[in-house]
Scaffold this motif. Structure first.
Motif, PDB file in Angstrom:
ATOM      1  N   ASN A  56      78.110  53.636  62.498  1.00  0.00           N
ATOM      2  CA  ASN A  56      76.709  53.603  62.930  1.00  0.00           C
ATOM      3  C   ASN A  56      75.989  54.897  62.558  1.00  0.00           C
ATOM      4  O   ASN A  56      74.831  54.870  62.139  1.00  0.00           O
ATOM      5  CB  ASN A  56      76.606  53.363  64.438  1.00  0.00           C
ATOM      6  CG  ASN A  56      76.819  51.927  64.804  1.00  0.00           C
ATOM      7  OD1 ASN A  56      76.575  51.017  64.007  1.00  0.00           O
ATOM      8  ND2 ASN A  56      77.284  51.682  66.018  1.00  0.00           N
ATOM      9  N   GLY A  57      76.664  56.018  62.704  1.00  0.00           N
ATOM     10  CA  GLY A  57      76.080  57.300  62.315  1.00  0.00           C
ATOM     11  C   GLY A  57      75.768  57.352  60.834  1.00  0.00           C
ATOM     12  O   GLY A  57      74.712  57.848  60.429  1.00  0.00           O
ATOM     13  N   LYS A  58      76.684  56.830  60.016  1.00  0.00           N
ATOM     14  CA  LYS A  58      76.453  56.801  58.563  1.00  0.00           C
ATOM     15  C   LYS A  58      75.246  55.934  58.214  1.00  0.00           C
ATOM     16  O   LYS A  58      74.407  56.313  57.402  1.00  0.00           O
ATOM     17  CB  LYS A  58      77.689  56.275  57.819  1.00  0.00           C
ATOM     18  CG  LYS A  58      78.824  57.242  57.767  1.00  0.00           C
ATOM     19  CD  LYS A  58      78.420  58.497  57.048  1.00  0.00           C
ATOM     20  CE  LYS A  58      79.330  58.830  55.927  1.00  0.00           C
ATOM     21  NZ  LYS A  58      78.897  60.024  55.205  1.00  0.00           N
TER      22      LYS A  58
ATOM     23  N   ASN B 203      72.739  55.137  60.212  1.00  0.00           N
ATOM     24  CA  ASN B 203      71.532  55.791  60.714  1.00  0.00           C
ATOM     25  C   ASN B 203      71.071  56.888  59.770  1.00  0.00           C
ATOM     26  O   ASN B 203      69.870  57.074  59.564  1.00  0.00           O
ATOM     27  CB  ASN B 203      71.756  56.340  62.124  1.00  0.00           C
ATOM     28  CG  ASN B 203      71.746  55.258  63.178  1.00  0.00           C
ATOM     29  OD1 ASN B 203      71.143  54.202  62.984  1.00  0.00           O
ATOM     30  ND2 ASN B 203      72.416  55.502  64.289  1.00  0.00           N
TER      31      ASN B 203
ATOM     32  N   ILE C 153      83.505  52.541  64.831  1.00  0.00           N
ATOM     33  CA  ILE C 153      82.189  51.916  64.908  1.00  0.00           C
ATOM     34  C   ILE C 153      81.105  52.972  65.106  1.00  0.00           C
ATOM     35  O   ILE C 153      80.051  52.926  64.472  1.00  0.00           O
ATOM     36  CB  ILE C 153      82.145  50.862  66.035  1.00  0.00           C
ATOM     37  CG1 ILE C 153      83.027  49.663  65.676  1.00  0.00           C
ATOM     38  CG2 ILE C 153      80.724  50.410  66.329  1.00  0.00           C
ATOM     39  CD1 ILE C 153      82.571  48.883  64.462  1.00  0.00           C
ATOM     40  N   ASP C 154      81.356  53.950  65.986  1.00  0.00           N
ATOM     41  CA  ASP C 154      80.385  55.027  66.202  1.00  0.00           C
ATOM     42  C   ASP C 154      80.133  55.806  64.922  1.00  0.00           C
ATOM     43  O   ASP C 154      78.995  56.142  64.591  1.00  0.00           O
ATOM     44  CB  ASP C 154      80.868  55.979  67.303  1.00  0.00           C
ATOM     45  CG  ASP C 154      80.739  55.400  68.692  1.00  0.00           C
ATOM     46  OD1 ASP C 154      80.010  54.389  68.858  1.00  0.00           O
ATOM     47  OD2 ASP C 154      81.369  55.948  69.625  1.00  0.00           O
ATOM     48  N   ARG C 155      81.197  56.104  64.193  1.00  0.00           N
ATOM     49  CA  ARG C 155      81.058  56.860  62.936  1.00  0.00           C
ATOM     50  C   ARG C 155      80.301  56.037  61.892  1.00  0.00           C
ATOM     51  O   ARG C 155      79.456  56.566  61.175  1.00  0.00           O
ATOM     52  CB  ARG C 155      82.446  57.252  62.416  1.00  0.00           C
ATOM     53  CG  ARG C 155      82.403  58.161  61.246  1.00  0.00           C
ATOM     54  CD  ARG C 155      81.786  59.512  61.641  1.00  0.00           C
ATOM     55  NE  ARG C 155      81.452  60.246  60.459  1.00  0.00           N
ATOM     56  CZ  ARG C 155      80.239  60.672  60.139  1.00  0.00           C
ATOM     57  NH1 ARG C 155      79.238  60.476  60.940  1.00  0.00           N
ATOM     58  NH2 ARG C 155      80.027  61.334  59.037  1.00  0.00           N
TER      59      ARG C 155
ATOM     60  N   TYR D 123      89.061  51.911  67.416  1.00  0.00           N
ATOM     61  CA  TYR D 123      88.054  50.998  66.883  1.00  0.00           C
ATOM     62  C   TYR D 123      86.653  51.466  67.276  1.00  0.00           C
ATOM     63  O   TYR D 123      85.745  51.505  66.439  1.00  0.00           O
ATOM     64  CB  TYR D 123      88.316  49.584  67.403  1.00  0.00           C
ATOM     65  CG  TYR D 123      87.365  48.538  66.879  1.00  0.00           C
ATOM     66  CD1 TYR D 123      87.612  47.905  65.663  1.00  0.00           C
ATOM     67  CD2 TYR D 123      86.231  48.178  67.592  1.00  0.00           C
ATOM     68  CE1 TYR D 123      86.753  46.938  65.180  1.00  0.00           C
ATOM     69  CE2 TYR D 123      85.359  47.222  67.112  1.00  0.00           C
ATOM     70  CZ  TYR D 123      85.622  46.602  65.905  1.00  0.00           C
ATOM     71  OH  TYR D 123      84.758  45.656  65.422  1.00  0.00           O
ATOM     72  N   ASN D 124      86.460  51.831  68.542  1.00  0.00           N
ATOM     73  CA  ASN D 124      85.152  52.291  69.000  1.00  0.00           C
ATOM     74  C   ASN D 124      84.715  53.560  68.277  1.00  0.00           C
ATOM     75  O   ASN D 124      83.542  53.722  67.945  1.00  0.00           O
ATOM     76  CB  ASN D 124      85.162  52.518  70.512  1.00  0.00           C
ATOM     77  CG  ASN D 124      85.216  51.220  71.284  1.00  0.00           C
ATOM     78  OD1 ASN D 124      84.916  50.150  70.770  1.00  0.00           O
ATOM     79  ND2 ASN D 124      85.628  51.309  72.544  1.00  0.00           N
ATOM     80  N   ALA D 125      85.652  54.465  68.021  1.00  0.00           N
ATOM     81  CA  ALA D 125      85.327  55.690  67.283  1.00  0.00           C
ATOM     82  C   ALA D 125      84.902  55.364  65.860  1.00  0.00           C
ATOM     83  O   ALA D 125      83.951  55.965  65.332  1.00  0.00           O
ATOM     84  CB  ALA D 125      86.536  56.629  67.284  1.00  0.00           C
TER      85      ALA D 125
END
Length: 131
Positions: free
Chosen positions: A116-118, A120, A112-114, A108-110
């Motif tokens: 957020n990157g999209k 950004n 969310i990070d991906r 799940y955290n991975a």
């Protein structure tokens, strides 16, 4: 024209899967001492169902072949096949559930990070690289 790429839609579906899995694991853990409770799990979609879904989404002409959508949930929840039961008929293996919980949290955290990157990247494009 689509505002978001297929990647964001895939990430969204993956988050839905992870959230449902978190809920099912939590339910299993909460019922660890419930007599005759059968542990549940979330089934991953099969390759063929994903292919049909992708082909339906890419249908560009009404004359193209249409695939019918299944009435079944995209991520069905079923009882785990287990021959190992506790003395009270309960099939929850607390160690396995805690391991799956930790694994799902990392997944799940991975995601969310991906995601957020999209977003950004989209923000940078919209603002022209200015902060």
């Amino acid at each position: 024209m689509k505002l978001f790429s297929g990647t964001i839609n895939t990430l969204e579906n993956s988050l839905k899967y992870s959230t449902l899995k978190q809920n099912v694991i939590s339910q299993n853990i909460a019922n660890v001492d419930t007599p005759n409770y059968k542990a549940k799990e979330v089934l991953k979609p099969s390759f063929s169902s994903e292919l049909k879904s992708a082909m339906q989404a890419n249908r560009t002409d009404s004359r193209h072949m249409e695939f019918s959508n299944s009435t079944q949930s995209k991520f069905p929840v079923v009882s785990k096949p287990s021959s190992l039961y506790n003395h009270n008929g309960n099939s929850v293996d607390i160690d396995k559930e805690m391991s799956e919980l930790a694994e799902n949290q990392i997944y799940y955290n991975a995601l969310i990070d991906r995601l957020n990157g999209k977003f950004n990247t989209l923000k940078t494009v919209v603002t022209g690289g200015r902060h």
